[in-house]
Enzyme design. Structure first.
Site, PDB file in Angstrom:
ATOM      1  N   GLU A 163     -15.767  -2.930   3.168  1.00  0.00           N
ATOM      2  CA  GLU A 163     -17.203  -2.675   3.183  1.00  0.00           C
ATOM      3  C   GLU A 163     -17.886  -3.893   2.568  1.00  0.00           C
ATOM      4  O   GLU A 163     -17.357  -4.533   1.665  1.00  0.00           O
ATOM      5  CB  GLU A 163     -17.529  -1.404   2.389  1.00  0.00           C
ATOM      6  CG  GLU A 163     -16.953  -0.185   3.075  1.00  0.00           C
ATOM      7  CD  GLU A 163     -17.412   1.135   2.465  1.00  0.00           C
ATOM      8  OE1 GLU A 163     -18.420   1.154   1.736  1.00  0.00           O
ATOM      9  OE2 GLU A 163     -16.754   2.150   2.740  1.00  0.00           O
ATOM     10  N   ASN A 181      -3.448  -1.152   0.903  1.00  0.00           N
ATOM     11  CA  ASN A 181      -4.423  -0.605  -0.049  1.00  0.00           C
ATOM     12  C   ASN A 181      -3.759  -0.216  -1.369  1.00  0.00           C
ATOM     13  O   ASN A 181      -4.341  -0.396  -2.444  1.00  0.00           O
ATOM     14  CB  ASN A 181      -5.144   0.604   0.563  1.00  0.00           C
ATOM     15  CG  ASN A 181      -6.329   0.172   1.423  1.00  0.00           C
ATOM     16  OD1 ASN A 181      -6.587  -1.019   1.568  1.00  0.00           O
ATOM     17  ND2 ASN A 181      -7.040   1.124   1.995  1.00  0.00           N
ATOM     18  N   CYS A 231     -11.616   4.584   0.230  1.00  0.00           N
ATOM     19  CA  CYS A 231     -10.305   4.178   0.750  1.00  0.00           C
ATOM     20  C   CYS A 231      -9.209   4.099  -0.310  1.00  0.00           C
ATOM     21  O   CYS A 231      -8.239   4.860  -0.240  1.00  0.00           O
ATOM     22  CB  CYS A 231     -10.440   2.833   1.456  1.00  0.00           C
ATOM     23  SG  CYS A 231     -11.662   2.895   2.777  1.00  0.00           S
TER      24      CYS A 231
HETATM   25  C1  UGA Z   1     -10.494  -1.487   0.907  1.00  0.00           C
HETATM   26  C2  UGA Z   1      -9.559  -2.643   1.303  1.00  0.00           C
HETATM   27  O1  UGA Z   1      -9.847  -3.778   0.497  1.00  0.00           O
HETATM   28  C3  UGA Z   1      -9.730  -2.991   2.796  1.00  0.00           C
HETATM   29  O2  UGA Z   1      -8.823  -4.002   3.160  1.00  0.00           O
HETATM   30  C4  UGA Z   1      -9.461  -1.722   3.615  1.00  0.00           C
HETATM   31  O3  UGA Z   1      -9.614  -1.945   5.012  1.00  0.00           O
HETATM   32  C5  UGA Z   1     -10.440  -0.642   3.190  1.00  0.00           C
HETATM   33  O4  UGA Z   1     -10.253  -0.368   1.779  1.00  0.00           O
HETATM   34  C6  UGA Z   1     -10.157   0.585   4.003  1.00  0.00           C
HETATM   35  O5  UGA Z   1      -9.079   1.178   3.845  1.00  0.00           O
HETATM   36  O6  UGA Z   1     -10.956   0.936   4.878  1.00  0.00           O
HETATM   37  P1  UGA Z   1     -13.104  -1.321   0.326  1.00  0.00           P
HETATM   38  O7  UGA Z   1     -12.882   0.155   0.127  1.00  0.00           O
HETATM   39  O8  UGA Z   1     -14.281  -1.791   1.117  1.00  0.00           O
HETATM   40  O9  UGA Z   1     -11.830  -1.961   1.075  1.00  0.00           O
HETATM   41  O10 UGA Z   1     -13.201  -1.937  -1.131  1.00  0.00           O
HETATM   42  P2  UGA Z   1     -12.467  -3.090  -1.982  1.00  0.00           P
HETATM   43  O11 UGA Z   1     -13.169  -4.355  -1.821  1.00  0.00           O
HETATM   44  O12 UGA Z   1     -11.010  -3.051  -1.732  1.00  0.00           O
HETATM   45  O13 UGA Z   1     -12.741  -2.545  -3.458  1.00  0.00           O
HETATM   46  C7  UGA Z   1     -12.233  -1.286  -3.880  1.00  0.00           C
HETATM   47  C8  UGA Z   1     -12.587  -0.995  -5.309  1.00  0.00           C
HETATM   48  O14 UGA Z   1     -11.821  -1.806  -6.191  1.00  0.00           O
HETATM   49  C9  UGA Z   1     -14.044  -1.202  -5.687  1.00  0.00           C
HETATM   50  O15 UGA Z   1     -14.483  -0.102  -6.462  1.00  0.00           O
HETATM   51  C10 UGA Z   1     -14.005  -2.474  -6.527  1.00  0.00           C
HETATM   52  O16 UGA Z   1     -15.037  -2.533  -7.471  1.00  0.00           O
HETATM   53  C11 UGA Z   1     -12.652  -2.330  -7.201  1.00  0.00           C
HETATM   54  N1  UGA Z   1     -12.059  -3.604  -7.677  1.00  0.00           N
HETATM   55  C12 UGA Z   1     -11.770  -4.596  -6.787  1.00  0.00           C
HETATM   56  C13 UGA Z   1     -11.753  -3.764  -9.029  1.00  0.00           C
HETATM   57  O17 UGA Z   1     -11.995  -2.855  -9.854  1.00  0.00           O
HETATM   58  N2  UGA Z   1     -11.190  -4.935  -9.434  1.00  0.00           N
HETATM   59  C14 UGA Z   1     -10.884  -5.938  -8.591  1.00  0.00           C
HETATM   60  O18 UGA Z   1     -10.356  -6.966  -9.040  1.00  0.00           O
HETATM   61  C15 UGA Z   1     -11.200  -5.770  -7.218  1.00  0.00           C
END
Ligand code: UGA
Length: 435
Positions: free
Chosen positions: A150, A211, A263
């Protein structure tokens, strides 16, 4: 090619528009009339940078339509994508009822010889069962997981890191199905994007493994942050230092309030349920830990807030910067920021939430919270500030200017996104996570 996309939520709507952008003739199908009406009018039902512009442009070409009732139109389609949601069920496993409904729709209308392509995230073993159902009408199945993020959904769909196909076991069926999907993705393949062709179970597991690995990285660094807190170390410097090793990498090592969204949390639980089912006990244990570490991060932030107001939250004015589960999104599904905000409100605090995009969604789901879209107005009178979603406009706040409106200069940086030195120099008490 003539394409249908069944399910026009986040994944399906973006996929449909991107397939039309690649030159295909696309029919988007969804049961939700409001969503179909919005998409048909060129309005995005969610915030996603660049999506509405793309939608309007491709609608203008006549190559994209949306409908709730595809009827006979399905019979002309070469290739049907399934992009419906697979939410978490009561047991933690994925709920496959929308996938089943999509297959039922396709069995009724799709032509023999067409190809169905599954993009939804499903437990290992699902594709084999669906392929058996579709084979009754001579329809082939490919499993083609989606990795879009996203906030970057359009770019990730048009320029993914990799493309994965899970193809049928029969070599002739596999070749035909692969050729059909290669034709859809021709432009992407010509760009040199790696394509991995494998069997159904591997393709299904690639998605949940990706994921779960990302979630594991985040929980690892959050567990390290706990040790850094007690040992007097700085987890952000530690992450920089280990992140220079290309085998480790710095991304997804940002300690803080933890991960949320539609996700990562549900996918680690669904993989845990599959691991339990297949007797993969160590994987199930590991994912259980990843989940509990993540949930504890939220408890820790609530406790930190309580400590910083002197132990009693009731009646205290607290401003939360952020409601979306991450920046560049208005998605609040399992959002750590919103969870902490409502828990502080439940403990008696007067909570004001500020977010550049998510407030209309929060107004519907959490009507008891005070909402303010201007950060300066949100900070006015605050006895404690928490940064929980690292939107650029929050990270760029000038600490001296922010200090002018608040009642107390105390900030909890739940994303380790601020410069502690600058905030302390402006007279703030600053608390990060593990630093
Ligand atoms: C995630 C995956 O990154 C995508 O590759 C996948 O396609 C998608 O899920 C899905 O299954 O549809 P998304 O849910 O958009 O994507 O979000 P992310 O960017 O992965 O972040 C997830 C969470 O982790 C967020 O709450 C973010 O704040 C947190 N996060 C991320 C951390 O707390 N620390 C980090 O270092 C990185």
């Amino acid at each position: 090619m003539k394409i249908s996309v069944v399910g026009c939520g986040y994944l399906g709507a973006v996929h449909a528009a991107c397939m039309a952008e690649l030159g295909h003739d696309v029919l988007g199908i969804d049961v939700d009339e409001t969503k179909v009406a919005a998409l048909s009018a060129g309005r995005a039902p969610f915030y996603e940078p660049g999506f509405e512009e793309l939608l309007t442009r491709v609608l203008g070409t006549g190559r994209l339509r949306f409908t709730t009732a595809p009827g006979d139109d399905l019979a002309d389609v070469d290739l049907h994508f399934i992009a419906v949601g697979t939410p978490q069920s009561g047991t933690g496993a994925a709920d496959l009822s929308y996938v089943d409904a999509a297959i039922t729709t396709l069995l009724a209308g799709a032509a023999p010889g067409s190809v169905v392509v599954g993009k939804s995230t499903v437990p290992v073993g699902t594709a084999t069962q669906l392929a058996d159902r579709l084979a009754e009408r001579d329809i082939a199945l490919v499993w083609n997981p989606e990795f879009l993020r996203e906030g970057f959904a359009v770019a990730d769909t048009l320029h993914p890191d990799r493309i994965v196909y899970g193809v049928p076991a029969d070599p002739t069926d596999a070749q035909e199905a692969q050729a059909a999907l290669d034709a859809v993705y021709r432009d992407l393949l010509e760009e040199g994007i790696p394509r991995i062709v494998t069997d159904y179970p591997t393709a299904e597991l690639v998605k949940t493994a990706a994921n779960s690995f990302l979630a594991t990285k985040i929980s690892f660094i959050n567990a390290m942050a706990h040790l850094c807190d007690t040992a007097g170390a700085d987890v952000t410097v530690l992450a920089d230092a280990i992140g220079h090793d290309p085998r480790i990498g710095r991304r997804f090592l940002q300690a803080g309030v933890g991960f949320g969204g539609g996700c990562l949390p549900k996918d680690i639980r669904a993989l845990q349920a599959s691991a339990d089912l297949h007797g993969a006990v160590h994987l199930a244990d590991l994912l259980g830990r990843v989940d509990s570490i993540n949930r504890e991060q939220r408890d820790r932030i609530v406790e930190l807030a309580r400590t910083h107001v002197g132990g009693d939250l009731s009646g205290r004015a607290i401003t939360i910067l952020g409601a979306a589960f991450k920046p560049l999104s208005d998605d609040v599904r399992d959002s750590p920021a919103l969870d902490v905000a409502s828990r502080l409100a439940d403990l008696g605090a007067e909570v004001t939430v500020c977010d550049p995009q998510a407030l209309p969604v929060v107004a519907r789901s959490h009507p008891h919270l005070t909402l303010e879209d201007d950060p300066r107005a949100a900070l006015k009178g605050a006895e404690l500030v928490l940064l929980l979603t690292e939107w650029d406009q929050f990270v760029a706040l000038d600490p001296a200017e922010a200090a002018t409106g608040v009642a107390e200069r105390v900030i909890i940086d739940g994303r380790n996104a601020l410069d502690p030195v600058a905030w302390r120099e402006a007279g703030w008490t600053y608390a990060g996570v593990g630093r």
